[in-house]
Motif scaffolding. Structure first.
Motif, PDB file in Angstrom:
ATOM      1  N   PHE A  29       0.829  -1.201   0.000  1.00  0.00           N
ATOM      2  CA  PHE A  29       0.000   0.000   0.000  1.00  0.00           C
ATOM      3  C   PHE A  29       0.866   1.254   0.000  1.00  0.00           C
ATOM      4  O   PHE A  29       1.909   1.282   0.656  1.00  0.00           O
ATOM      5  N   TYR A  33      -2.470   5.704   1.477  1.00  0.00           N
ATOM      6  CA  TYR A  33      -3.547   4.776   1.101  1.00  0.00           C
ATOM      7  C   TYR A  33      -4.886   5.237   1.684  1.00  0.00           C
ATOM      8  O   TYR A  33      -4.956   5.714   2.814  1.00  0.00           O
ATOM      9  N   ASN A  35      -8.792   3.948   2.496  1.00  0.00           N
ATOM     10  CA  ASN A  35      -9.692   2.812   2.670  1.00  0.00           C
ATOM     11  C   ASN A  35     -11.099   3.343   2.889  1.00  0.00           C
ATOM     12  O   ASN A  35     -11.335   4.097   3.831  1.00  0.00           O
ATOM     13  N   ARG A  48      -1.303   4.044   5.632  1.00  0.00           N
ATOM     14  CA  ARG A  48      -1.033   2.624   5.808  1.00  0.00           C
ATOM     15  C   ARG A  48      -0.647   2.253   7.239  1.00  0.00           C
ATOM     16  O   ARG A  48      -0.534   1.067   7.549  1.00  0.00           O
ATOM     17  N   THR A 110       1.413  -0.289  -6.838  1.00  0.00           N
ATOM     18  CA  THR A 110       1.120  -0.309  -5.411  1.00  0.00           C
ATOM     19  C   THR A 110      -0.317   0.144  -5.199  1.00  0.00           C
ATOM     20  O   THR A 110      -0.792   1.060  -5.867  1.00  0.00           O
ATOM     21  N   THR A 112      -3.363   2.066  -4.065  1.00  0.00           N
ATOM     22  CA  THR A 112      -3.567   3.434  -3.579  1.00  0.00           C
ATOM     23  C   THR A 112      -4.847   3.587  -2.782  1.00  0.00           C
ATOM     24  O   THR A 112      -4.941   4.471  -1.931  1.00  0.00           O
ATOM     25  N   ALA A 113      -5.854   2.741  -3.063  1.00  0.00           N
ATOM     26  CA  ALA A 113      -7.136   2.862  -2.370  1.00  0.00           C
ATOM     27  C   ALA A 113      -7.886   1.543  -2.492  1.00  0.00           C
ATOM     28  O   ALA A 113      -7.588   0.719  -3.361  1.00  0.00           O
TER      29      ALA A 113
END
Length: 146
Positions: A29, A33, A35, A48, A110, A112-113
């Motif tokens: 992540f 990041y 979520n 993260r 990687t 990102t979300a």
């Protein structure tokens, strides 16, 4: 199990979960990041560090946790995935979560979300009729013709 290889970022994530490699998992992540958890908005977070805290706890509380992506599809930077997480908690009770996670992985590097629709599996809530009543409530009484 999918009939084709997972995109590399998701393969790394599943491998990190299944080997309980916290550093590798967090490395899946980006630092900022995002979520999102639409069914539980207060559970959403950014950064993260929360990923690290969440998984550090899970690895201790569910020492044999395993992750499986059952199905997936991709659309540009989005990967729609169906997950199952399973294992045995430290108190010997079953741990089982299932649902969908939609990842954003620009350029395939990687994560990102993610948008989480992953929930604990529970078998005691009753039938579809009970669920509709619980969510929608009782229907109003029929109206008498005028």
């Amino acid at each position: 199990m999918p009939d084709r290889p997972l995109p590399p970022p998701l393969d790394r994530l599943v491998h990190a979960v299944n080997t309980h490699d916290l550093q590798a998992l967090v490395g899946c992540f980006v630092e900022d990041y995002l979520n999102r958890t639409p069914a539980h908005p207060r559970r959403g977070f950014a950064g993260r560090d929360q990923v690290r805290r969440n998984w550090a706890h899970i690895f201790v509380a569910v020492p044999d946790v395993r992750a499986d992506i059952l199905r997936f599809t991709t659309d540009g930077p989005f990967a729609w995935t169906e997950w199952e997480l399973h294992g045995t908690r430290a108190d010997a009770s079953q741990f089982l979560m299932a649902g969908v996670v939609i990842f954003e992985v620009p350029a395939g590097a990687t994560i990102t979300a993610a948008t989480f629709y992953l929930e604990p599996v529970e078998r005691l809530s009753g039938s579809a009729d009970h669920a509709v009543l619980r969510v929608a409530g009782e229907p109003p009484p029929p109206q008498e013709p005028s």
